[in-house]
Scaffold this motif. Structure first.
Motif, short mmCIF file in Angstrom:
data_model
loop_
_atom_site.label_atom_id
_atom_site.label_comp_id
_atom_site.label_asym_id
_atom_site.label_seq_id
_atom_site.Cartn_x
_atom_site.Cartn_y
_atom_site.Cartn_z
N ALA A 272 1.63 -15.83 18.64
CA ALA A 272 1.13 -14.68 18.78
C ALA A 272 0.68 -14.15 19.94
O ALA A 272 1.10 -12.74 19.95
CB ALA A 272 -0.36 -15.26 18.38
N PHE A 273 1.34 -14.24 21.33
CA PHE A 273 1.73 -13.17 22.23
C PHE A 273 2.76 -12.95 22.64
O PHE A 273 2.03 -11.72 23.29
CB PHE A 273 1.25 -14.42 23.23
N VAL A 274 3.75 -13.91 21.75
CA VAL A 274 4.95 -12.76 22.00
C VAL A 274 4.91 -11.30 20.53
O VAL A 274 5.17 -10.81 21.69
CB VAL A 274 6.41 -13.02 21.61
N ASN A 275 4.03 -11.92 19.55
CA ASN A 275 4.06 -10.43 18.87
C ASN A 275 2.63 -9.44 19.65
O ASN A 275 3.28 -8.33 19.27
CB ASN A 275 2.85 -11.21 18.05
N ASP A 276 2.33 -10.16 20.28
CA ASP A 276 1.27 -8.83 21.58
C ASP A 276 2.26 -8.05 22.20
O ASP A 276 2.26 -6.92 22.40
CB ASP A 276 0.21 -9.74 22.20
N GLN A 277 3.47 -8.27 22.73
CA GLN A 277 3.53 -7.88 23.65
C GLN A 277 4.93 -7.07 23.29
O GLN A 277 5.15 -5.62 23.33
CB GLN A 277 5.13 -8.74 24.79
N ILE A 278 5.54 -7.50 21.38
CA ILE A 278 6.34 -6.49 20.51
C ILE A 278 5.75 -6.03 20.09
O ILE A 278 6.05 -4.68 20.43
CB ILE A 278 6.84 -7.78 19.61
N LEU A 279 4.26 -5.67 19.85
CA LEU A 279 3.55 -4.81 19.12
C LEU A 279 3.45 -3.18 20.62
O LEU A 279 3.10 -2.05 20.46
CB LEU A 279 1.92 -4.90 19.31
N LYS A 280 3.40 -3.94 21.90
CA LYS A 280 3.17 -2.77 22.83
C LYS A 280 4.42 -2.60 23.11
O LYS A 280 4.11 -0.98 23.70
CB LYS A 280 2.46 -4.19 24.49
N SER A 281 5.63 -2.84 23.14
CA SER A 281 6.18 -1.77 23.34
C SER A 281 6.63 -1.41 21.75
O SER A 281 7.65 -0.46 22.57
CB SER A 281 7.62 -2.72 23.21
#
Length: 283
Positions: A272-281
């Motif tokens: 879930a935190f990796v997904n947050d990084q993906i969304l930010k990118s």
């Protein structure tokens, strides 16, 4: 059946198969307060029938913890003073502009304004949909609000959250109980489930300032202090391991920091935190 926390505090458990969140009831000497309105007319009326079995003061207030449909579509049934924070009110204004006939609901579903589950529940559990319209709030607050139900103080506060920007919690000091709504959960954006990493520590700070022993969550009912501390620890530990859009790197970092592989919910949180990084990118 209502769950009794004390002579003053009750809650109706969540039903995840029906997308029904936990609903709360706080009773003072003069008035009662309901926390969240339910996901439909039927959900609200099921709750009201359980409340009628109790010898409690009349419901005066209803607070909506955030503007997700499963928490407010039943709110008209309570005939109470509706309380929301200002951002919740802004978001709910969209729902007040909607029509709820079959044709309109299908259009909203196709436009991804409503989920298929939401549309199905509206069709099955909200009668007289052609004339259905959400009530407007009676009290709109900005940051916090205090209510006295008669020797029973309730503190409402909009907090920082990994779930929504408009999350309200309700704290009852003499009971050391806090109703969290969905504030401690993640959310889904562009089909990716994620925890808003930037809001994690601020959210924990906002919640931990309250001296609470009982935590009522929107889709898991009740947790004690040890359970919440474990939840915070797992979230913080996994968040620290995520610094990029790579799950592989996050797993490596977690193993280096903790001398073991992630277990249980830890892998779910890492993703879930990796997904947050993906969304930010993608911004």
């Amino acid at each position: 059946m209502l769950n009794k926390l004390s002579e003053s505090n009750y809650y109706l458990s969540n039903q995840n198969d029906k997308e029904r969140p936990t609903l709360g009831l706080v009773c003072g000497d003069k008035y009662s307060l309901v926390i969240d309105g339910g996901n439909s007319v039927q959900h609200a009326n099921d709750f009201l029938r359980e409340i009628e079995k109790l010898d409690v003061p009349p419901i005066k207030y209803l607070v909506i913890t955030h503007a997700h449909w499963d928490h407010f579509l039943g709110m008209n049934e309570y005939k109470a003073t509706i309380i929301v924070n200002s951002l919740t009110n802004e978001i709910m204004n969209n729902w007040r502009s909607y029509s709820y006939d079959d044709h309109s609901l299908e259009e909203y579903k196709n436009a991804k304004k409503m989920s298929s589950l939401c549309v199905d529940i509206i069709k099955n559990e909200i009668p007289d949909r052609d004339s259905f319209q959400l009530n407007y709030p009676d009290i709109i607050f900005e940051e916090s609000l205090q209510l006295d139900l008669g020797n029973k103080v309730c503190i409402l506060e909009r907090i920082r959250s990994t779930h929504t920007e408009d999350s309200t919690v309700v704290y009852i000091p003499d009971e050391r109980t806090i109703f969290l709504g969905d504030s401690v959960y993640g959310t889904t954006t562009n089909s990716l489930f994620h925890f808003k990493q930037s809001q994690l520590l601020p959210m924990i700070e906002d919640i931990q300032k309250y001296d609470a022993l009982h935590f009522i969550l929107g889709h898991e009912s009740i947790c004690d202090l040890d359970e919440m501390d474990t939840y915070w620890k797992d979230l913080i530990t996994t968040s620290k391991a995520v610094k990029s859009t790579s799950l592989e790197r996050a797993l490596e970092s977690f193993e280096i920091d903790n001398k073991r592989k992630p277990i249980g919910d830890e892998l779910f949180f890492l993703e879930a935190f990796v997904n947050d990084q993906i969304l930010k990118s993608q911004l």
